[in-house]
Enzyme design. Sequence first.
Site, mmCIF file in Angstrom:
data_model
loop_
_atom_site.group_PDB
_atom_site.id
_atom_site.type_symbol
_atom_site.label_atom_id
_atom_site.label_comp_id
_atom_site.label_asym_id
_atom_site.label_seq_id
_atom_site.Cartn_x
_atom_site.Cartn_y
_atom_site.Cartn_z
ATOM 1 N N ARG A 95 30.816 -42.208 30.673
ATOM 2 C CA ARG A 95 32.274 -42.142 30.457
ATOM 3 C C ARG A 95 32.703 -42.988 29.259
ATOM 4 O O ARG A 95 33.681 -42.656 28.590
ATOM 5 C CB ARG A 95 33.018 -42.612 31.712
ATOM 6 C CG ARG A 95 33.015 -41.554 32.789
ATOM 7 C CD ARG A 95 33.755 -41.999 34.011
ATOM 8 N NE ARG A 95 34.064 -40.863 34.865
ATOM 9 C CZ ARG A 95 34.465 -40.955 36.108
ATOM 10 N NH1 ARG A 95 34.606 -42.140 36.665
ATOM 11 N NH2 ARG A 95 34.732 -39.883 36.805
ATOM 12 N N LYS A 152 31.511 -29.813 51.644
ATOM 13 C CA LYS A 152 32.442 -29.123 52.547
ATOM 14 C C LYS A 152 33.235 -28.003 51.895
ATOM 15 O O LYS A 152 33.675 -28.125 50.763
ATOM 16 C CB LYS A 152 33.440 -30.141 53.087
ATOM 17 C CG LYS A 152 32.823 -31.134 54.030
ATOM 18 C CD LYS A 152 33.930 -31.987 54.564
ATOM 19 C CE LYS A 152 33.429 -33.046 55.525
ATOM 20 N NZ LYS A 152 34.461 -34.079 55.680
HETATM 21 P P1 AMP Z 1 30.963 -32.827 47.103
HETATM 22 O O1 AMP Z 1 31.435 -34.229 46.868
HETATM 23 O O2 AMP Z 1 31.796 -32.042 48.035
HETATM 24 O O3 AMP Z 1 30.688 -32.097 45.800
HETATM 25 O O4 AMP Z 1 29.604 -32.954 47.871
HETATM 26 C C1 AMP Z 1 28.491 -33.571 47.321
HETATM 27 C C2 AMP Z 1 27.594 -33.995 48.417
HETATM 28 O O5 AMP Z 1 27.209 -32.872 49.171
HETATM 29 C C3 AMP Z 1 26.330 -34.628 47.916
HETATM 30 O O6 AMP Z 1 26.343 -35.988 48.250
HETATM 31 C C4 AMP Z 1 25.225 -33.876 48.658
HETATM 32 O O7 AMP Z 1 24.260 -34.729 49.188
HETATM 33 C C5 AMP Z 1 25.968 -33.185 49.772
HETATM 34 N N1 AMP Z 1 25.268 -31.966 50.245
HETATM 35 C C6 AMP Z 1 24.766 -30.975 49.507
HETATM 36 N N2 AMP Z 1 24.135 -30.083 50.286
HETATM 37 C C7 AMP Z 1 24.244 -30.499 51.557
HETATM 38 C C8 AMP Z 1 23.790 -30.005 52.807
HETATM 39 N N3 AMP Z 1 23.088 -28.882 52.904
HETATM 40 N N4 AMP Z 1 24.083 -30.697 53.920
HETATM 41 C C9 AMP Z 1 24.806 -31.849 53.820
HETATM 42 N N5 AMP Z 1 25.261 -32.367 52.679
HETATM 43 C C10 AMP Z 1 24.982 -31.709 51.553
#
Ligand code: AMP
Length: 421
Positions: free
Chosen positions: A41, A210
Amino acid sequence: MATLKTIKELGDIRGKKVLLRVDFNVPISKTDGKTITDDGRIRAELPTIKELLAAGASVIIMTHLGRPKPQSAFEVESEFSLAPVAKRLNELLNVSVEFATDTVGEDARNKVEMLKSGQILLLENLRFNQAETSKDALQRAEFAQKLADMADIFVSDGFGVVHRKHTSVYDVAKLLPAVSGKLVQKEVEALSKVMDNPGRPLTVVLGGSKVSDKLGVIVNLLKIADNILVGGGMAYTFLAVLGYEIGTSLLEADQIETVKGYIQQAKERNIKLLLPADVVVAKEFPASETGDAELEGVFVSDAIPADKMGLDIGPETRKQFAQVIENSKTVIWNGPAGVFEKSAYAGGTSAIATALVHAKLKGAFTVIGGGDSAAAVRILDNCETGKPFSEDDFSHISTGGGASLEFLEGIALPGIEVLSE
Ligand code: AMP
């Protein structure tokens, strides 16, 4: 999106004091409390700082770092001090960087007074002031006035915070001649290109934990995408809608109806919606650093054992996703395909990033939408060459996670709107 005024449009700014809002919210090592573990950044901001210095201005830089919780109007919490950032900026620019131990207090005001053309002053963490993030517009206006009193011009370049109605992003822009910096320009141009005038096919790659975090984005992208590829934790709610056994994988039961609607819309609009055909599973969420110990193999996605959890897309899915990505003219990617922080579940995310590299080589415009996907390409290797990815492998890596998501949702961002007024 309205075109934003640039620094050049300000005309002669020699001798002027410029208040520059940046996003230097960088990760700092928990071990020694001062080593910056990813200075991306800060590097991304150098072109704007150099332009201002070359034009003969002096630059007062302001940013936040982390989430301090001041108990009084202004309170320093040393773990969130910007002193290490001043040092790093100094090294990267090779220009001495003065540092003020407050923001609008005596130290800042004295140092601003002494500031000469071509010099830089970094103010201490804005969020040491309660007023910075206050919901009370009067409180913000008072703080904004104090900041504005120190300068002649405001340049907004902290893309990571333009979705926040904070003093240093929004209120101060109303008090001074205000323009956008080079980074905000670049971000807005890249994201607008995807949303307003994409080369087709346009492929959207979604992942992350999610569905519920990305509802607005999905709704908006369903209006314009040709292909949508879903991986990561959010894919399991989609698979559950299809009636698949997803074991103990992440399921958002309260989003089932919403996701049903997405699948229906994709069908009606002739959008190709690809879900994982196979997944890498473990018995439970990996606790160890590598995750290897828990790895239990690959299963087709409608036959995940009841006691297992899907943590990455499998090899067949990687192949299918890569084929779609490599045949696209525009790709926007938001959210990792698996738990990329653990090496055993990083393969899918690395395969997607590698497919984006190929797509760009074939002439596609590729954008990584900030947050975790941007972090992933900084720590993972290209799964074909085994070498780290570089910035040039992608057309644009956004520096703002939340901001780029809101942009993709089509929401008006206060920090951008205020510059167009
Ligand atoms: P986000 O902040 O919503 O983009 O989510 C990112 C996070 O999703 C990362 O820390 C990943 O470890 C987690 N993630 C990705 N795939 C999975 C999965 N199959 N089950 C649980 N967490 C996940």
